[in-house]
Design an enzyme around this catalytic site. Sequence first.
Site, PDB file in Angstrom:
ATOM      1  N   CYS A 106       1.167  -1.273   0.244  1.00  0.00           N
ATOM      2  CA  CYS A 106       0.137  -0.078   0.371  1.00  0.00           C
ATOM      3  C   CYS A 106       0.725   0.943   0.122  1.00  0.00           C
ATOM      4  O   CYS A 106       2.645   1.139  -0.086  1.00  0.00           O
ATOM      5  CB  CYS A 106      -1.038  -0.089   1.389  1.00  0.00           C
ATOM      6  SG  CYS A 106      -2.225  -1.399   1.445  1.00  0.00           S
TER       7      CYS A 106
ATOM      8  N   TYR B  55      10.912  -4.553  -7.571  1.00  0.00           N
ATOM      9  CA  TYR B  55       9.337  -4.688  -8.434  1.00  0.00           C
ATOM     10  C   TYR B  55       8.545  -3.345  -8.031  1.00  0.00           C
ATOM     11  O   TYR B  55       7.937  -2.057  -8.732  1.00  0.00           O
ATOM     12  CB  TYR B  55       8.714  -5.686  -7.607  1.00  0.00           C
ATOM     13  CG  TYR B  55       7.216  -5.351  -8.787  1.00  0.00           C
ATOM     14  CD1 TYR B  55       7.131  -5.355 -10.521  1.00  0.00           C
ATOM     15  CD2 TYR B  55       6.836  -5.170  -7.799  1.00  0.00           C
ATOM     16  CE1 TYR B  55       5.909  -5.192 -11.204  1.00  0.00           C
ATOM     17  CE2 TYR B  55       4.762  -5.312  -8.698  1.00  0.00           C
ATOM     18  CZ  TYR B  55       4.772  -5.354  -9.866  1.00  0.00           C
ATOM     19  OH  TYR B  55       3.494  -5.530 -10.576  1.00  0.00           O
TER      20      TYR B  55
ATOM     21  N   ASP C 126      12.660  -9.759 -17.172  1.00  0.00           N
ATOM     22  CA  ASP C 126      12.091  -9.485 -16.085  1.00  0.00           C
ATOM     23  C   ASP C 126      12.367  -9.450 -14.837  1.00  0.00           C
ATOM     24  O   ASP C 126      13.360  -9.284 -15.069  1.00  0.00           O
ATOM     25  CB  ASP C 126      11.047 -10.516 -15.809  1.00  0.00           C
ATOM     26  CG  ASP C 126       9.281 -10.248 -16.318  1.00  0.00           C
ATOM     27  OD1 ASP C 126       9.392  -8.950 -15.596  1.00  0.00           O
ATOM     28  OD2 ASP C 126       8.390 -10.644 -16.143  1.00  0.00           O
ATOM     29  N   ASP C 127      11.633  -8.445 -13.999  1.00  0.00           N
ATOM     30  CA  ASP C 127      11.678  -8.057 -13.024  1.00  0.00           C
ATOM     31  C   ASP C 127      11.902  -9.699 -11.792  1.00  0.00           C
ATOM     32  O   ASP C 127      12.610  -9.915 -11.431  1.00  0.00           O
ATOM     33  CB  ASP C 127      11.284  -6.733 -12.172  1.00  0.00           C
ATOM     34  CG  ASP C 127       9.536  -7.613 -12.278  1.00  0.00           C
ATOM     35  OD1 ASP C 127       9.062  -7.942 -11.380  1.00  0.00           O
ATOM     36  OD2 ASP C 127       9.337  -6.539 -12.972  1.00  0.00           O
TER      37      ASP C 127
ATOM     38  N   ASN D 206       1.473   0.581   5.662  1.00  0.00           N
ATOM     39  CA  ASN D 206       1.558  -0.080   4.430  1.00  0.00           C
ATOM     40  C   ASN D 206       2.274  -1.563   5.439  1.00  0.00           C
ATOM     41  O   ASN D 206       2.829  -1.559   6.769  1.00  0.00           O
ATOM     42  CB  ASN D 206       2.332   0.847   3.874  1.00  0.00           C
ATOM     43  CG  ASN D 206       3.760  -0.765   3.102  1.00  0.00           C
ATOM     44  OD1 ASN D 206       2.423  -1.608   2.581  1.00  0.00           O
ATOM     45  ND2 ASN D 206       4.497   0.031   2.431  1.00  0.00           N
ATOM     46  N   GLY D 207       1.317  -2.104   5.257  1.00  0.00           N
ATOM     47  CA  GLY D 207       1.747  -3.398   6.008  1.00  0.00           C
ATOM     48  C   GLY D 207       1.186  -4.493   6.163  1.00  0.00           C
ATOM     49  O   GLY D 207       0.339  -4.631   5.240  1.00  0.00           O
TER      50      GLY D 207
ATOM     51  N   GLY E 234      -1.176   0.295  -4.957  1.00  0.00           N
ATOM     52  CA  GLY E 234      -2.494   0.160  -4.758  1.00  0.00           C
ATOM     53  C   GLY E 234      -3.521   1.373  -5.611  1.00  0.00           C
ATOM     54  O   GLY E 234      -3.720   2.173  -5.289  1.00  0.00           O
TER      55      GLY E 234
END
Length: 489
Positions: free
Chosen positions: A2, A257, A363-364, A100-101, A28
């Site tokens: 988030c 990412y 790609d990541d 966030n978490g 998000g």
Amino acid sequence: MCGFIGLIGTDAPVREVHDGLLAIQHRGQDAAGIVTYDGRFHLRKGEGMVRDVFTPEAMAGVRGEVALGHVRYPTIGSGGVEDAQPFVVTHPFGIAMAHNGNVANYDALREQLLRRARRHLLSKCDVEVILNVFADSLARQSAGGEFTPELFRAAVAEVYAEVKGAYSVVGFVAGKGLFAFRDPYGIKPICYGKRTRSDGKIVHAVASESVVLEILGYEVEMRPRPGEALLILEDGTVHWEQVVPPKSRPCVFEFVYFARPDSTLDGVSVYRARERMGEALARKVRRMGITADAIVPVPESSRAAALEMARQLGWPFREALVKNRYIGRTFIMPGDATRQRSVRHKLNVIAGEVDGKDILLVDDSIVRGTTSRKIVRMLRDAGARKVYLASTAPPLRYPCVYGIDMSTRKEFIARDRTEEEVAGLLGVDAVIYQDLEDLVAAVTAESPLALDDTCHACFSGIYPTGDIGQEELDALEKEREEVHGGQGS
Ligand code: SF4
């Protein structure tokens, strides 16, 4: 995953929260919200992107010099508007909070709050648990008295003692001040900044990523540190408190990412870290004796690493995959059906750049392999001869219990499979995974941290908080399957 922003002293709460959240919309796209206070709370939240929720009509009457904003990707909550952040309680003080978490002991705390404090929760969002643990501590310790920095410190210490998991938190106490704190492991990013208004007043802000504050014109500092709390009172007094000793374990996947490349996390440039990932991966490609005619990044997160690989290997860099920018990030779209449909609409191949060539695709990361398989098919259909796939991250094999809803164990393509088996499933000639030591070295090169000072649990299965066992993993996966079938690309 988030994103949030919190401000005190602002003269433009809606504009700053709106613009700040737009800068971290990538964290998000499921719901957004804002709360301000000017003698009463003004709370607005809804499902969708910032532009969907922050309409002029919805924001009418939203005023105040203190404000919180949040964009959500669902973790514990199932994703309805009732789970959107921020949340507010009114006892013993008016308190607003966003985070966030992910709270690992959510169920136990919810029962404890009900039993001990008769606190009922309104949602399944885990920040409500943190908010109520915090508010309950203030209620017991203030005993009807005033809010003070000492009470704040004690309440944060109680949150640290009771709430397991990973969380960076921002909030305010109505009429008192803005606060923020970060769990003792510092798994989730957070930063602080300040700017001077045209009338000379200082505005203080905290946000998930530095890019938010830079865009809004703040001077950025990489704090709070793990276990540290910040309180900015309405009179402008700033209190920093190292509440418990730090056990620094920042998430390495943020660098792979999640975070924007123009962000700096804990003093480390995300862009530079991605370049170093490319440098290490180029060394591995060389060791494996692989050659190709062109290096093609999967946009967007792998571009910096792919460019560096091309530079190191001396091979042409070709942007042969073109992204439709108006389709959301595949990884964070709930539900596999939505994700599968979106891949084809999201990416297209420039056939002339791959026809008759050996391609090294970068790609990541590779989660389930859904996206990779489709991209490889597209390249082959466009005439690519050989296709190699390099991943800037090591094989993902373990679920994240700290707020990244990437997949359940059985869905990871690399789980219980060799690299050759993964390559076969993806339809590539070889898959080249970053080594974990190289990834961590790329992420920690600008900091004093080492392998054991980071969270790399989704690659290694070593959960740094030490409280994640088989029971917790099973419960988490059961919930993910029930809620939206896990995530991943
Ligand atoms: S498990 Fe992986 S994604 Fe989750 S916090 Fe740790 S490194 Fe980040």
